[in-house]
Design an enzyme around this catalytic site. Structure first.
Site, PDB file in Angstrom:
ATOM      1  N   ASP A 361      22.947  35.222  54.680  1.00 41.77           N
ATOM      2  CA  ASP A 361      22.363  34.049  55.780  1.00 41.77           C
ATOM      3  C   ASP A 361      22.369  33.215  55.345  1.00 41.77           C
ATOM      4  O   ASP A 361      22.342  32.693  55.194  1.00 41.77           O
ATOM      5  CB  ASP A 361      21.307  35.683  55.315  1.00 41.77           C
ATOM      6  CG  ASP A 361      20.382  35.219  56.414  1.00 41.77           C
ATOM      7  OD1 ASP A 361      20.546  35.268  57.965  1.00 41.77           O
ATOM      8  OD2 ASP A 361      18.933  36.331  56.276  1.00 41.77           O
ATOM      9  N   ASN A 697      55.545  48.043  18.191  1.00 41.43           N
ATOM     10  CA  ASN A 697      55.099  48.526  17.440  1.00 41.43           C
ATOM     11  C   ASN A 697      56.093  49.669  17.499  1.00 41.43           C
ATOM     12  O   ASN A 697      56.059  50.230  15.864  1.00 41.43           O
ATOM     13  CB  ASN A 697      53.778  48.105  16.672  1.00 41.43           C
ATOM     14  CG  ASN A 697      52.948  46.962  16.350  1.00 41.43           C
ATOM     15  OD1 ASN A 697      53.851  46.585  16.025  1.00 41.43           O
ATOM     16  ND2 ASN A 697      51.572  47.101  16.091  1.00 41.43           N
TER      17      ASN A 697
END
Length: 887
Positions: A361, A697
Site C-alpha cells: 500500500d 557412501n
C-alpha cells in the site's frame, strides 16, 4: 489466535457435546429481551467498574483460547527431540541394546559404547534444537509484549481501551471498522454494521448485523442477525455490543478444540520433506543389501552384519537436518528481532528469501504517514474556512474509526480556532464509511433545530451523488460546465500530489426516522480539502535496495491516480502503465495476468481487487509479499505468500500478517530478504552436502562389503565418526553466505539437488575407493588381523574429508581465499578435524577397537585429501559452467 489456516480433524463426542451446548446458549441469548439479557449476564449499561471487571476475570479467566497447554517446558523439549530422524536413531538404539547388552553369549561383557553414542547423537541434536528454539521464542515474546489487539469497553463510566484478553462476559463494547470482535457478543446498536465471518463459515461476503433478531430460529447459528462471534471482524459501520462469552466458552473456542491450527507448508518445507523421504528410502533399500552381503560372504556372521547394517543406517540418517533448519530459522528470527521485527511464523523468514514481488500500500509505507491538511477550497479554488468547518463537523462527530484523514482535519480546524463550533451542534445519526461508497456522512441538528447532512469522500463518488453546486454564494444545478469546472480544480491539485476529498451538504433532511445510504443523494457540492503525505526519505533507497536483490516493488493503493503517480515517481517506481480499479474490473483473468507483467502501479483499488492482483502475480509464478496496515489490506495480506503489517495497523491486519514491524521502516524489508536468503543458503548447504555424501557412501560401503574379507569399519567406529561429523556441522546455521548468492531470490529446486548428487556423490566414492587401495596395497592392511589399522585409516579419512568438504561446498568461490567461513563453522570443523586425527594416530584409537596408524600414512592421507579437494574445486567450476549455479 491465528485465522489464516484451518484443517478439520476428528471430533470426539465430548467436543461435539460442548459445541452443542455453546450453540444452545448463544441462541438463548439471541432471543432474550435486553432487560433479560442484562439480568442473565449481571451486566450494566454503563459497564463494570474496574474492581467488578477484575472479580469477573477471576471467575471466568483470561479471554484466551487454549486447546490443552502445549507450550510447557515438557512439550517444548519433546518437540525438540521427537522428529523422524531421531525416532529412527532411538529405534536403532533399542535394537543395539538388545544385541550388545542383553542377548550376549556367556562370558561376553556387555558393550554400551554403541548405545551411548547413538543416544548422544539424539541428545546433541535435541539440545541444539531446544536452545535455538528457546532463543527465538524469548526474543519474539519480548517484542510481542509491545503488540496487543485492543478492545474499547466501558469501565468506571468511561470508554477505555484494554487488551483483548481482559474482556469479560457482560462488558459493554464499542466496535468500529477494522476491529476484531473480542468475544461472542450481542449487538445493542448497529449502524450499517457489516461483519466478515469467513474464518468461521468460509463465506467470503460480509454479513450485516442488527440490534434486533430477525426470525431464523431454524437457521445456522452464524446467521443470527444480532449475534457476532469471536474470530470475525467489523468490515464497515459501527456498533455497540455486550460480551456474552469469552475464551474457550465462545463459539470459536468450541471449534478450536476440533480444528488443527497447522499452517500450510511452504514449497521449501515440502522440498525438505521430499528430500528427507528420499534419504530414508535410500537407507531402507541400502541397509538390507549391506546386511545380506556381509552376512552371506565367507566368514561372515549375521550378528556382526546386522550391527554393521544398523550403523550404516545411522550414518545415512540426516539427523542434523531438523537441527540445522530449526537453528537457522531461529537465528533469523533473533536477528530480525534486533531490527524490531516480530516473526509470527518461522517459515516466513525463508519465504522472504523466495519473494520476488513486494506489493505494498502507499500510505504509511512509501509515505511518512504524517498526513497534513494543506488546502480547504471552494469551487473557485480559493481558500474558504467554511469548507474546513464542514469537514471538521463531519470528522469530529463520526463515531467510527477515525483515520489519518479525520485526525488531520480535526488538527487543522483546532489550529484555526474552529473547535468550539461543535457546541452548536448535536449528532442525530451517521452513515459510516465503506469501501464501495468511499464516503461517510453525519446528520446534525443545530441549536435552532435546523438539520443538515454533511458528507465527505472520494471525489468521483461524491460528484455522483451531487445534483447541485455552491458557487459564489449561490446554489446552482450541476450541469456539465459546472461539473467540469469542479473536476478541473480537483485534477489540478491532484496532479500536484495533493490527496483531494470532496465535501458536500444538504439541508433537505427528514426530521424523523433512521438515515441510510439512500439519503446520500441530491447533495450540494461545496468544495474540496487537500492533504499532503510526503514520501519517506528512506523509501527510494529501500526500493532500490530491494530491486538490487531481485525484488520488484508494486504499489496497490486505494488512492487516486494523481496522488499515487506523484508519490511513486519520487520514490523510483515506474508510473506507466498505470491501471485503476475500474481497469482491473473490466479485465478477465487472462488480461490481468498479462497486465501484471508490466504494471507497477495500481490505483483506486478496492480490497477485493488488491487480493485479485496479488493472486495474479502468484499465478504468474511469483512469490509475493504484501505490506499493508488497513482494513482494506486484510484480503491481500491473507492471499500473499508472506503478509507484512505494522504495530499501528488495525486489528484484522495484524492478525492476518506473518510478520509485524514495530517501526515503519522499509529498509527492514531488505534485511528480511537478506536474512531469508541466508537461511535458505545455509540449509541448502547442509542438504546438498548430506545427500551427496550419503549417496557416495552407498557405493563405497557396498563395494567394500563385496571385496574386503572384513568389515570396512566396525559399528562403534561408524557411529563415532557420525557423531564427530554432527559436531562439525553445528556452526553451519551461523555461517556467512556469499554476497552474490543473496543477490537474487532463491526457491526450492529438486532438479538442482539431483544434479548436485550426480556430480558430488560419485566423486566422494572414487576417493573412498582410492583410500581403500592405499590402505590395502601400499600400507599392507589386507588381512583380518590387520583390519584395525584399515579401520583407523578409513575412519580418519572419512571423518576429515566429510568435515573439510563443508568448506568446499559452502561457497561457489575458492574457499578461504575468496570466501571466508564464519568463526563458528571454522572452529567446529577445525576442532573435529584435530580430534579425528588425534584418535587415529594415537592410543585413543584403541577405545574404538582400532590400532594407532603409523605416521607414514600421514603423507598419503594428506595427498588423498588434497586430491579430493582439488577435484571438488574443478568439478565445482565445471558444474557452475553447466548449470549456472552451485548451491
Amino acid at each position: 489466535m491465528r485465522l489464516k489456516f484451518r484443517n478439520r480433524t476428528k471430533i470426539s463426542k465430548e467436543i461435539q457435546q460442548n459445541r452443542l451446548e455453546t450453540e444452545a446458549n448463544i441462541r438463548t441469548f439471541a432471543f432474550l429481551t435486553q432487560e433479560e439479557l442484562f439480568d442473565s449476564l449481571s451486566a450494566k449499561q454503563a459497564g463494570f467498574t474496574q474492581e467488578e471487571a477484575e472479580e469477573r476475570q477471576d471467575e471466568f479467566g483470561k479471554n484466551i483460547i487454549t486447546v490443552g497447554n502445549k507450550n510447557t517446558l515438557f512439550h517444548r523439549i519433546r518437540d525438540s527431540i521427537i522428529n523422524p530422524f531421531n525416532v529412527i536413531l532411538l529405534l536403532i538404539a533399542v535394537i543395539t541394546f538388545f544385541t550388545d547388552v542383553i542377548n550376549l553369549k556367556p562370558g561376553t561383557p556387555p558393550d554400551y559404547n554403541t548405545v551411548i553414542i547413538i543416544l548422544s547423537m539424539v541428545f546433541l541434536s535435541g539440545l541444539v534444537a531446544f536452545i535455538q528454539s528457546e532463543r527465538s521464542n524469548t526474543a519474539a515474546e519480548s517484542l510481542s509484549k509491545r503488540i496487543s489487539n485492543k478492545a474499547d469497553v466501558w469501565r468506571d463510566g468511561e470508554l477505555s481501551s484494554i487488551p483483548m484478553d481482559e474482556v469479560v462476559p457482560g462488558d459493554i463494547i464499542r466496535l468500529s471498522a477494522g476491529d476484531m470482535l473480542p468475544a461472542d457478543v450481542r449487538f445493542l446498536s448497529a449502524k450499517d454494521t457489516f461483519v466478515a465471518q469467513s474464518a468461521l463459515t468460509g463465506e467470503s461476503n460480509p454479513v450485516e448485523k442488527f440490534r434486533d433478531i430477525h426470525d431464523n430460529s431454524d437457521g445456522s447459528l452464524t446467521d443470527l442477525s444480532n449475534i457476532g462471534f469471536m474470530g470475525s471482524h467489523i468490515v464497515s459501520g459501527s456498533a455497540s455490543a455486550v460480551a456474552l462469552t469469552t475464551g474457550n466458552e465462545t463459539y470459536f473456542g468450541s471449534m478450536a478444540k476440533s480444528l488443527s491450527g497447522d499452517r500450510a507448508k511452504t514449497s521449501f518445507e515440502r522440498g525438505v520433506n521430499s528430500v528427507s523421504k528420499l534419504i530414508v528410502s535410500i537407507m531402507l533399500v541400502t541397509v538390507p543389501i549391506v546386511l545380506l552381503i556381509n552376512a552371506l560372504k565367507p566368514g561372515g556372521s549375521w550378528a556382526s552384519a546386522l550391527l554393521f547394517a544398523i550403523s550404516i543406517a545411522v550414518g545415512l540418517t540426516p539427523e542434523m537436518l531438523p537441527v540445522i533448519m530449526t537453528s537457522t530459522l531461529a537465528k533469523g528470527a533473533v536477528s530480525m528481532s534486533k531490527h524490531k521485527v516480530i516473526v509470527r511464523t518461522l517459515g516466513a523468514i525463508q519465504t522472504f528469501g523466495e519473494m520476488d514481488v513486494l506489493c505494498t500500500d502507499k500510505t504509511g509505507t512509501l509515505t511518512e504517514d504524517r498526513i497534513v491538511l494543506e488546502k480547504y477550497m471552494n469551487l473557485n479554488g480559493e481558500d474558504d474556512p467554511r469548507i474546513l468547518r464542514h469537514a471538521y463537523l463531519n470528522s469530529k462527530f463520526q463515531t467510527g474509526l477515525k483515520n489519518l484523514i479525520d485526525l488531520a482535519v480535526i488538527n487543522r480546524a483546532t489550529q484555526k480556532g474552529h473547535e468550539n463550533i461543535i457546541e452548536n451542534y448535536t449528532l442525530v445519526d451517521e452513515i459510516p464509511f465503506d469501501f464501495s461508497r468511499r464516503r461517510m456522512s453525519v446528520v446534525l441538528t443545530d441549536n435552532n433545530g435546523k438539520r443538515q447532512l454533511i458528507t465527505k469522500g472520494a471525489v468521483e463518488e461524491m460528484v455522483g451523488i451531487c445534483s447541485f453546486v455552491e458557487k459564489d454564494g449561490l446554489v446552482l444545478p450541476m450541469d456539465e460546465e459546472l461539473k467540469r469546472s469542479a473536476l478541473d480544480i480537483y485534477e489540478k491539485h491532484n496532479a500536484d500530489g495533493l490527496r483531494m476529498i470532496a465535501v458536500a451538504q444538504k439541508n433537505d433532511v427528514p426530521e424523523i426516522g433512521a438515515f441510510g445510504v439512500t439519503d446520500e443523494k441530491d447533495m450540494v457540492l461545496i468544495g474540496f480539502i487537500g492533504f499532503l503525505d510526503p514520501p519517506k526519505e528512506s523509501a527510494k533507497a529501500a526500493i532500490e535496495a530491494l530491486y538490487d536483490h531481485g525484488v520488484r516493488t508494486v504499489v496497490l493503493t486505494g488512492d487516486s491516480e494523481g496522488v499515487a503517480a506523484k508519490v511513486c515517481s519520487k520514490v523510483g517506481i515506474k508510473i506507466s502503465p498505470l491501471l485503476t480499479g475500474a481497469d482491473v474490473e473490466r479485465m478477465d483473468d487472462t488480461a490481468l495476468l498479462e497486465a501484471v507483467d508490466n504494471c507497477d502501479l495500481f490505483a483506486k483499488l478496492s480490497p477485493s481487487q488488491k487480493e485479485r492482483v496479488v493472486k495474479a502475480f502468484q499465478t504468474r509464478g511469483h512469490t509475493v509479499g504484501y505490506m499493508g496496515d488497513g482494513i482494506n489490506d486484510a484480503p491481500a495480506l491473507r492471499q500473499a505468500d508472506v503478509g507484512i503489517s505494522v504495530d499501528s495497523a488495525v486489528d484484522i491486519a495484524k492478525e492476518t500478517a506473518d510478520i509485524i514491524l514495530l517501526e515503519k521502516d522499509l529498509m527492514v524489508l531488505e534485511e528480511g530478504v537478506i536474512e531469508g536468503r541466508r537461511t535458505f543458503g545455509n540449509i541448502i548447504k547442509y542438504i546438498k552436502m548430506a545427500t551427496s555424501g550419503n549417496f557416495g557412501n552407498i557405493f563405497s560401503v557396498i563395494g567394500a562389503s563385496i571385496f574386503l574379507p572384513f568389515l570396512p569399519m566396525l559399528p562403534v567406529q561408524i557411529l563415532a565418526q557420525n557423531l564427530l561429523c554432527d559436531f562439525s556441522q553445528l556452526g553451519m546455521p551461523f555461517d556467512r553466505v556469499d554476497d552474490e548468492y543473496i543477490k537474487k531470490p532463491r526457491k526450492w529446486d529438486t532438479k538442482s539437488i539431483r544434479s548436485f548428487i550426480g556430480y558430488m556423490g560419485p566423486l566422494s566414492s572414487i576417493f573412498d575407493i582410492l583410500c581403500f587401495a592405499v590402505l590395502w596395497k601400499i600400507m599392507g592392511y589386507n588381512t583380518v588381523g590387520l583390519s584395525p589399522y584399515f579401520h583407523a585409516g578409513w575412519f580418519v579419512f572419512g571423518t576429515v574429508s566429510q568435515v573439510l568438504v563443508i568448506h568446499m561446498i559452502r561457497t561457489a568461490k575458492t574457499p578461504f581465499l575468496h570466501s571466508r567461513p564464519s568463526a563458528g563453522l571454522l572452529t567446529s570443523t577445525l576442532v573435529v578435524t584435530l580430534v579425528a586425527i588425534a584418535i587415529a594416530f594415537t592410543d585413543l584409537a584403541t577405545y574404538l577397537d582400532m590400532m594407532p596408524l603409523p605416521l607414514s600414512f600421514a603423507p598419503w592421507l594428506a595427498l588423498i585429501l588434497a586430491g579430493y579437494f582439488l577435484f571438488t574445486q574443478l568439478i565445482k567450476k565445471f558444474y557452475i559452467r553447466q548449470h549456472g549455479e552451485w548451491l
